[in-house]
Scaffold this motif. Structure first.
Motif, mmCIF file in Angstrom:
data_model
loop_
_atom_site.group_PDB
_atom_site.id
_atom_site.type_symbol
_atom_site.label_atom_id
_atom_site.label_comp_id
_atom_site.label_asym_id
_atom_site.label_seq_id
_atom_site.Cartn_x
_atom_site.Cartn_y
_atom_site.Cartn_z
ATOM 1 N N MET A 73 0.825 -1.118 -0.115
ATOM 2 C CA MET A 73 0.060 -0.110 0.091
ATOM 3 C C MET A 73 1.033 1.207 -0.168
ATOM 4 S SD MET A 73 -2.961 -1.398 2.766
ATOM 5 C CE MET A 73 -3.590 0.207 2.858
ATOM 6 N N ILE A 74 0.876 2.019 -0.884
ATOM 7 C CA ILE A 74 1.813 3.060 -1.208
ATOM 8 C C ILE A 74 0.722 4.551 -1.279
ATOM 9 C CG2 ILE A 74 3.441 4.241 -2.407
ATOM 10 C CD1 ILE A 74 4.006 1.502 -3.586
ATOM 11 N N MET A 75 1.115 5.510 -0.628
ATOM 12 C CA MET A 75 0.403 6.691 -0.734
ATOM 13 C C MET A 75 1.410 7.765 -1.179
ATOM 14 S SD MET A 75 -1.960 7.006 2.593
ATOM 15 C CE MET A 75 -3.082 8.015 1.802
ATOM 16 N N VAL A 76 0.688 8.381 -2.250
ATOM 17 C CA VAL A 76 1.678 9.352 -3.060
ATOM 18 C C VAL A 76 0.882 10.702 -2.786
ATOM 19 C CG1 VAL A 76 2.345 10.194 -5.299
ATOM 20 C CG2 VAL A 76 2.000 7.760 -4.739
ATOM 21 N N GLY A 77 1.547 11.684 -2.633
ATOM 22 C CA GLY A 77 0.963 13.312 -2.742
ATOM 23 C C GLY A 77 0.750 13.654 -1.144
ATOM 24 N N MET A 78 1.442 12.933 -0.110
ATOM 25 C CA MET A 78 0.888 13.465 1.042
ATOM 26 C C MET A 78 2.055 14.328 1.602
ATOM 27 S SD MET A 78 -0.713 10.386 3.052
ATOM 28 C CE MET A 78 -1.561 11.415 4.033
ATOM 29 N N ASN A 79 1.726 15.493 2.239
ATOM 30 C CA ASN A 79 2.790 16.220 2.797
ATOM 31 C C ASN A 79 3.513 15.450 3.824
ATOM 32 O OD1 ASN A 79 1.148 16.900 4.917
ATOM 33 N ND2 ASN A 79 0.297 18.703 3.903
ATOM 34 N N VAL A 80 4.576 16.354 4.455
ATOM 35 C CA VAL A 80 5.424 15.675 5.555
ATOM 36 C C VAL A 80 4.350 15.711 6.994
ATOM 37 C CG1 VAL A 80 7.522 16.129 7.246
ATOM 38 C CG2 VAL A 80 7.443 16.598 4.596
ATOM 39 N N PHE A 81 3.529 16.732 6.962
ATOM 40 C CA PHE A 81 2.795 16.960 8.283
ATOM 41 C C PHE A 81 1.696 15.452 8.006
ATOM 42 C CE2 PHE A 81 -1.161 18.208 10.146
ATOM 43 C CZ PHE A 81 -0.801 18.304 11.648
ATOM 44 N N ALA A 82 1.122 15.348 6.987
ATOM 45 C CA ALA A 82 0.153 14.241 6.978
ATOM 46 C C ALA A 82 0.998 12.723 7.111
ATOM 47 C CB ALA A 82 -0.470 14.069 5.540
#
Length: 129
Positions: A73-82
């Protein structure tokens, strides 16, 4: 994403809610039913305005019941805070931790590197067993 269905990409753009999230899970399960191998899931939230309320709970609940053909499961486009928030959530609530870790990537090259690393580790493990 491709004919062999080894990578399934779900892109969330603009404003979306938990109904959209659950619809994507259902569609993913349908696609995973059509293959007899692992398929990696890429959740691209780079085009999102905001994440819906309750997303963390929804993610932990659905990912504890992963389809047997679910790979990474790979998440793309999340900022460092998220990213930090997600990591902290699973440290605070370890009972909600998922079967598989969530990987984070910023672009297609990072996604490919994660998948290639997984394949290499899997092959190395198979050789030693």
């Amino acid at each position: 994403k491709e004919e062999a269905k080894t990578v399934l990409v779900f892109a969330y753009e603009g404003h979306w809610d938990l109904n959209d999230f659950y619809a994507a899970i259902k569609k993913g399960d349908t696609l995973l039913d059509e293959v007899n191998h692992l398929a990696h899931l890429v959740l691209d939230v780079g085009g999102s305005k905001t994440a819906p309320n309750g997303l963390m709970n929804a993610m932990s609940n659905t990912s504890r019941k992963l389809h047997p053909n679910t790979g990474l499961m790979i998440m793309v486009g999340m900022n460092v805070f998220a990213r930090a928030l997600i990591n902290m959530y699973f440290k605070i609530y370890p009972a909600k931790y998922i079967e598989r870790p969530i990987y984070f990537a910023s672009n297609d090259h990072e996604i490919q590197a994660i998948i290639e690393h997984f394949a290499a580790v899997k092959d190395a493990t198979a050789l030693t067993n």
